[in-house]
Scaffold this motif. Structure first.
Motif, PDB file in Angstrom:
ATOM      1  N   ALA A   6       0.860  -1.189   0.000  1.00 47.17           N
ATOM      2  CA  ALA A   6       0.000   0.000   0.000  1.00 47.17           C
ATOM      3  C   ALA A   6       0.892   1.233   0.000  1.00 47.17           C
ATOM      4  CB  ALA A   6      -0.890   0.015   1.243  1.00 47.17           C
ATOM      5  N   THR A   7       0.281   2.381  -0.248  1.00 50.00           N
ATOM      6  CA  THR A   7       1.048   3.625  -0.146  1.00 50.00           C
ATOM      7  C   THR A   7       1.345   3.888   1.332  1.00 50.00           C
ATOM      8  OG1 THR A   7      -0.880   5.048   0.098  1.00 50.00           O
ATOM      9  CG2 THR A   7      -0.131   4.599  -2.170  1.00 50.00           C
ATOM     10  N   VAL A  10      -1.762   5.410   3.114  1.00 48.60           N
ATOM     11  CA  VAL A  10      -2.824   4.439   3.423  1.00 48.60           C
ATOM     12  C   VAL A  10      -2.389   3.564   4.595  1.00 48.60           C
ATOM     13  CG1 VAL A  10      -4.021   2.379   2.563  1.00 48.60           C
ATOM     14  CG2 VAL A  10      -3.878   4.428   1.150  1.00 48.60           C
ATOM     15  N   LEU A  70     -10.533  -2.578   2.388  1.00 49.24           N
ATOM     16  CA  LEU A  70      -9.308  -2.016   1.814  1.00 49.24           C
ATOM     17  C   LEU A  70      -8.935  -2.699   0.506  1.00 49.24           C
ATOM     18  CD1 LEU A  70      -7.338  -1.732   5.148  1.00 49.24           C
ATOM     19  CD2 LEU A  70      -8.141   0.196   3.750  1.00 49.24           C
ATOM     20  N   SER A  73     -11.460  -1.689  -2.275  1.00 50.76           N
ATOM     21  CA  SER A  73     -11.287  -0.309  -2.739  1.00 50.76           C
ATOM     22  C   SER A  73     -10.000  -0.125  -3.541  1.00 50.76           C
ATOM     23  CB  SER A  73     -11.269   0.647  -1.547  1.00 50.76           C
ATOM     24  OG  SER A  73     -10.047   0.507  -0.828  1.00 50.76           O
ATOM     25  N   SER A  75      -7.139   0.209  -2.119  1.00 52.59           N
ATOM     26  CA  SER A  75      -6.199   0.943  -1.262  1.00 52.59           C
ATOM     27  C   SER A  75      -5.034   0.064  -0.837  1.00 52.59           C
ATOM     28  CB  SER A  75      -6.904   1.463  -0.006  1.00 52.59           C
ATOM     29  OG  SER A  75      -7.912   2.356  -0.362  1.00 52.59           O
TER      30      SER A  75
END
Length: 93
Positions: A6-7, A10, A70, A73, A75
């Motif tokens: 993930a980033t 996030v 998550l 989405s 994300s």
């Protein structure tokens, strides 16, 4: 084990939600946080954070509720063990 990326933003948000729900930091137990800091995890050339975590932890109530949302989405992306292992040795924590 399960493997995710993930980033950092996030990931930090997820950590904040889990820490708040579990009452961390906790002075009595000296537990500071639920998951490691993003800065302590491997990242790739795109800046994505990679996390390897036990499958059992993913089944706990709160992570079990957050994770499907998550993933749906986009994300958070679940990656295979092979993908994780092929990337992690080449990237620095």
């Amino acid at each position: 084990m399960r493997y995710f990326r993930a980033t950092p933003a996030v990931y930090a948000d997820i950590c904040a939600q889990l820490d708040a729900a579990y009452g961390y930091p906790n002075a009595e137990t000296k537990t500071l946080r639920t998951l490691p800091l993003a800065a302590d995890l491997p990242t790739d050339a795109e800046g994505l954070v990679y996390l390897m975590i036990s499958a059992e932890y993913c089944d706990f109530i709160l992570p079990g509720q957050l994770l499907p949302e998550l993933l749906a989405s986009g994300s958070v992306e679940e990656v295979t063990k092979a993908e994780h292992e092929s990337l992690v040795p080449a990237i620095t924590p």
